[in-house]
Design an enzyme around this catalytic site. Structure first.
Site, short mmCIF file in Angstrom:
data_model
loop_
_atom_site.label_atom_id
_atom_site.label_comp_id
_atom_site.label_asym_id
_atom_site.label_seq_id
_atom_site.Cartn_x
_atom_site.Cartn_y
_atom_site.Cartn_z
N HIS B 94 86.33 26.32 82.69
CA HIS B 94 85.79 25.66 83.87
C HIS B 94 86.59 24.39 84.11
O HIS B 94 86.80 23.60 83.19
CB HIS B 94 84.32 25.32 83.66
N HIS B 96 87.81 21.37 87.44
CA HIS B 96 87.61 20.90 88.82
C HIS B 96 88.98 20.74 89.46
O HIS B 96 89.25 19.72 90.11
CB HIS B 96 86.82 19.60 88.82
N ASP B 119 99.11 39.87 91.59
CA ASP B 119 99.54 40.07 90.20
C ASP B 119 98.40 39.82 89.21
O ASP B 119 98.40 40.38 88.12
CB ASP B 119 100.70 39.12 89.85
N TYR B 228 105.77 45.47 84.08
CA TYR B 228 106.24 44.08 84.07
C TYR B 228 106.21 43.59 82.63
O TYR B 228 105.31 43.95 81.87
CB TYR B 228 105.34 43.22 84.95
#
Lengths: 242, 242, 242, 242
Positions: B94, B96, B119, B228
């Protein structure tokens, strides 16, 4: 005199360039010893990489220099006015941080649009009126403090709950219980101004936070029921950086 | 206990400031040991330059602290909720970060407008509803997890294919098979939010990627036919940074 | 020859990348010795991390190289023109700093919208007309100086009070009493251009500063009654970075 | 084999993060030995701080790996296509630099609006069409090269005079006579995309450069009459960073 406070104010000043809040010498921090009625402030126009704690100037609450060889910041009368009218603050910061200045130039409040804002500011950060011609000519820097205080009084804003303001066409001021906390508030204002700008460009909705979300985030970090950080029940004035 | 996981979660936390995703202490990473049913999370309000692996707090899936001297992140109930409802994830972040916050403030999904997005995210990253007054008062952080899970359920989104969400008026959460991968997803979200903002200001067209381009880029990096990187046929959960 | 001036011009050139004003080699600073009628300028296309004071080229006021093994900046005729027509300036800077270039591309003045602007520029920084086909073919770099001087004359602008200009579709030029001061003015222009852009996007109002606020801030730092910094009564030409 | 070219391509790859053009591993540079018909390219998904010259992969003009233990960049077929159809280029760069990606997402050319643009690109940098479903399914990376070449052919653009393109909804490709020059062009594209975006938001005018200003700046730096830098009469392919 006030060696400890000088160190504290010195460190707060030095954190401004580290936090990206100042260009050249465009910023100043002061801190006050309420018992002695004296505050310590950055000298005017000194480069941050040359500043020493001993350069700081001691000023009384009439705005008179009590100690120091250098001229205090030209914004000293603004600090003096704010210390006299906001009796619970312990430090003040003035910068020209670019996002806050953009809102000031547009004469717009920085609206409470996200929880980062609410963690620190319990509502919109107000844009105080620009000074009139008479106010500028009479006492520019003193009246810069006055327009801030007047805005808080007229709009019924608690200066402890919203510890910052813009002066229209000029820039941001922030304050707090300590110089370090004032710098912190100054950075939060800059961050949320940037976020608000982009959110405002993307939506026409009124996206201000509802009161209950403001309440939740503000009181999660402030007051008796705070539970963020390691010192939950302490007041804002004792918390370290949140 | 869980020394290896602590180190991993510590390093993931420390990568947040390096990637420009956090200001001050505004972010947290956790990682889970699914066998033991325990997760490790950053303590609340600790500066990144003071954080040590031993400061990390161990929490069980009821959200109870099992080990640690410090308070866990105040967002711990959100992490708990997500670990309980997204059973295949191994780490949660988490932050900001400012561009994601701008979209959250505007209550807008981060649309899939370029292949960098595809992607990592197989479609728009959703903006979950802001919490109601009742949800906030009842259990703010727990219900923050709940609004994310509800959004994924209601909109039929696979949380492994779109490993991030915004909570409206708040900010971004990201997750992944490991804490490091969750941080990676968090950074991708921030990058594409910035790119989307600018693209959205330049065009009124609906510029979302067509499904076949989403498919191409997403499956170029994920699943049995991925080609990839150096470990093509491995699943997302074993791939290193893509 | 002019070893001291070379050092000064060298340092001013080297400050451009530090201040974020140049990409690659896209910028140059010169400084003049008015008594000798010679100026010192950066050589053309040399990387900043390879530049040495001895690389600098000495040029006279006819634009002829007097000393130096390298080609002078291709913008030398612009510098020559400005030194000849703005007789009180001691240094000139040309960059392609991105915010100033954006205003130049839009052919817009950088308006005086905040006090940071007024501290340095006593009014809008003008966008000089782009050169005509004939002017470009006749003498591109010389006429680049000419369009600046013509704009200041036609609009009655004092080049000491507004020490910078944009050339439309091209970029910014700034000057000052010394090379260092010219660089300072160049940075201020970039900062206020960024702030103005964001303010202009947020408001349709005419938010230019009133004349009395321009007066206050400009004369707080300039002229006989200046009271900012540590050398209050000194003229702009003797002040250090403000 | 090709040790010198490997070193050159390695250094060009390493300059991408320094120039702020890549996040994580999202970029690749290749360089070709035209005599041998072999090119050297970055391996897929390797972190820049772990990359070594010996990791680079050697590929022929059929796109087959000739030397190297690692998988080449997944974009290798795009490089192959471009080397086959743009016979004079010596290096190719693909990034996901954010400003160029924003234009790609909006499917907009990067217009020639300032002289920095004209110094490198003799006109707008085109946004090639996004690939169709059929093109993606048939040969995604190869057809990514094909849409670029097709755009240059259909619009009659000289790939040496405008050494870059956007692929719509994807991102930028740039090229040049050497890998280093391709990186340079890639950075110029990113810089002018940022400047154009801001200029475009400020004005509704068509602010594209007139042809005569494009001519002036482009030929000031390119071709027989170039006079920028220290090697004026040399062609673009021999000039160092301009």
């Amino acid at each position: 005199m006030l060696e400890e406070l000088k160190q504290e104010v010195y460190e707060a000043n030095m954190s401004l360039p580290k936090l990206g809040l100042v260009t050249f010498t465009w910023g100043n921090v002061s801190g006050i010893d309420r018992e002695k009625g004296l505050f310590v402030i950055k000298p005017s126009g000194v480069d941050y990489d040359e500043l020493k704690p001993s350069d700081l100037v001691v000023v009384n609450l009439k705005g008179e220099v009590v100690e120091g060889d250098m001229n205090p910041s030209s914004d000293t009368p603004t600090h003096t006015y704010l210390y006299n009218h906001f009796p619970k603050i312990g430090g003040i910061v003035h910068t020209h941080s670019p996002w806050a200045v953009s809102f000031a130039a547009a004469k717009l409040d920085v609206p409470a649009m996200n929880t980062t804002h609410a963690d620190t500011f319990y509502g919109d950060v107000p844009a105080a009126d620009a000074l009139t011609k008479e106010e500028i000519e009479e006492d520019y820097e003193g009246n810069t403090g006055k327009t801030i205080v007047k805005t808080f009084e007229e709009r019924g804003i608690d200066y402890e709950a919203i510890p910052a303001a813009l002066v229209s066409q000029h820039g941001p001021f922030a304050w707090g219980p300590t110089p370090a906390k004032a710098v912190y508030n100054s950075k939060v204002l800059e961050v949320v101004a940037e976020e608000d700008y982009h959110a405002m460009q993307m939506t026409m909705d009124n996206s201000r936070l509802p009161q209950y979300l403001l309440d939740k985030h503000y009181y999660r970090k402030h007051g008796a029921n705070a539970y963020y950080g390691q010192n939950n029940a302490k007041s804002q004035s004792h918390a370290k950086h949140e």
